[in-house]
Design an enzyme around this catalytic site. Structure first.
Site, PDB file in Angstrom:
ATOM      1  CD  GLU A  88      42.231  41.427  45.635  1.00  0.00           C
ATOM      2  OE1 GLU A  88      43.018  39.862  45.828  1.00  0.00           O
ATOM      3  OE2 GLU A  88      41.851  42.388  44.345  1.00  0.00           O
ATOM      4  CB  CYS A  89      43.805  47.799  43.944  1.00  0.00           C
ATOM      5  SG  CYS A  89      45.288  49.853  43.936  1.00  0.00           S
ATOM      6  N   GLY A  90      42.402  49.994  46.381  1.00  0.00           N
ATOM      7  CA  GLY A  90      41.772  50.495  46.766  1.00  0.00           C
ATOM      8  C   GLY A  90      41.612  50.305  47.687  1.00  0.00           C
ATOM      9  CB  SER A 190      48.656  42.723  48.441  1.00  0.00           C
ATOM     10  OG  SER A 190      46.993  42.138  47.683  1.00  0.00           O
TER      11      SER A 190
END
Length: 201
Positions: A88-90, A190
């Site tokens: 997720e993200c990072g 994502s």
């Protein structure tokens, strides 16, 4: 004490630390053993059945992440061999080919065929509504809606146009304003932060 059903690696260090405690507790309650992974110091992956790389600030640690070439290479090979990974993200940023920030570029895992570029202003911010595509590996096969939130100052550039996505964006920005959830083998990465235990708005 019964043996854990699965061992799930959790990236927890200075680069990655954003997790909902009740989501991790739910994994444990379902029979998983959570195994810490330090992406800055560990040169090898532990014996795990899957890996969760949460949000964080990998750009602030990009030199140390790049320097740990042994772990980056092992993770890239593990993903190619089918290791289930949720990022997720990072985590998405770490799995990309590189991160560019403040005029400097550092190599990352390279599992995602794209490059992360940091920006001064947020690219995506707020609640997201995502509709599952047919490629979603654990979806409902009926285009179900997934809710979460995003807050990222980066974009994913030079992405291979043939890459598959798990979601169509109905609200929010995601990767390109239309899609989120890059799929590579059994890895899903994502910009959205999802809730599993407590739901989301």
């Amino acid at each position: 004490m019964r043996r854990a059903d699965v061992r799930i690696g959790i990236a927890r260090d200075r680069a990655f630390g954003f997790y909902y405690p009740d989501d991790l507790a739910a994994l444990q309650a379902a029979g998983a053993e959570l195994v810490p992974v330090d992406t800055l110091q560990d040169e090898r992956l532990p014996a795990i059945d899957g890996l969760f790389i949460g949000g964080g600030f990998p750009e602030t640690c990009m030199d140390a992440l790049e320097a740990n070439a042994a772990l980056r290479g092992e993770l890239r090979q593990a993903i190619a061999a089918g290791l289930p990974v949720h990022a997720e993200c990072g985590g998405l940023m770490y799995l990309s080919r590189s991160i560019t920030w403040q005029g400097r570029t550092a190599r990352m895992v390279g599992a995602i065929p794209g490059d992360t570029v940091m920006h001064a202003k947020p690219v995506g911010r707020g609640y997201v509504h995502l509709q599952e595509t047919g490629a979603m590996p654990w979806g409902t096969a009926d285009g179900g809606i997934v809710r979460g939130h995003e807050f990222h100052h980066s974009s994913l550039e030079n992405l291979d146009p043939g890459v598959a996505f798990a979601y169509r964006v109905r609200r929010g920005h995601g990767v390109d304003g239309q899609h989120d959830g890059v799929l590579v083998h059994n890895a899903l990465a994502s910009y959205a932060h999802l809730r599993s235990a407590a739901g989301s708005q």
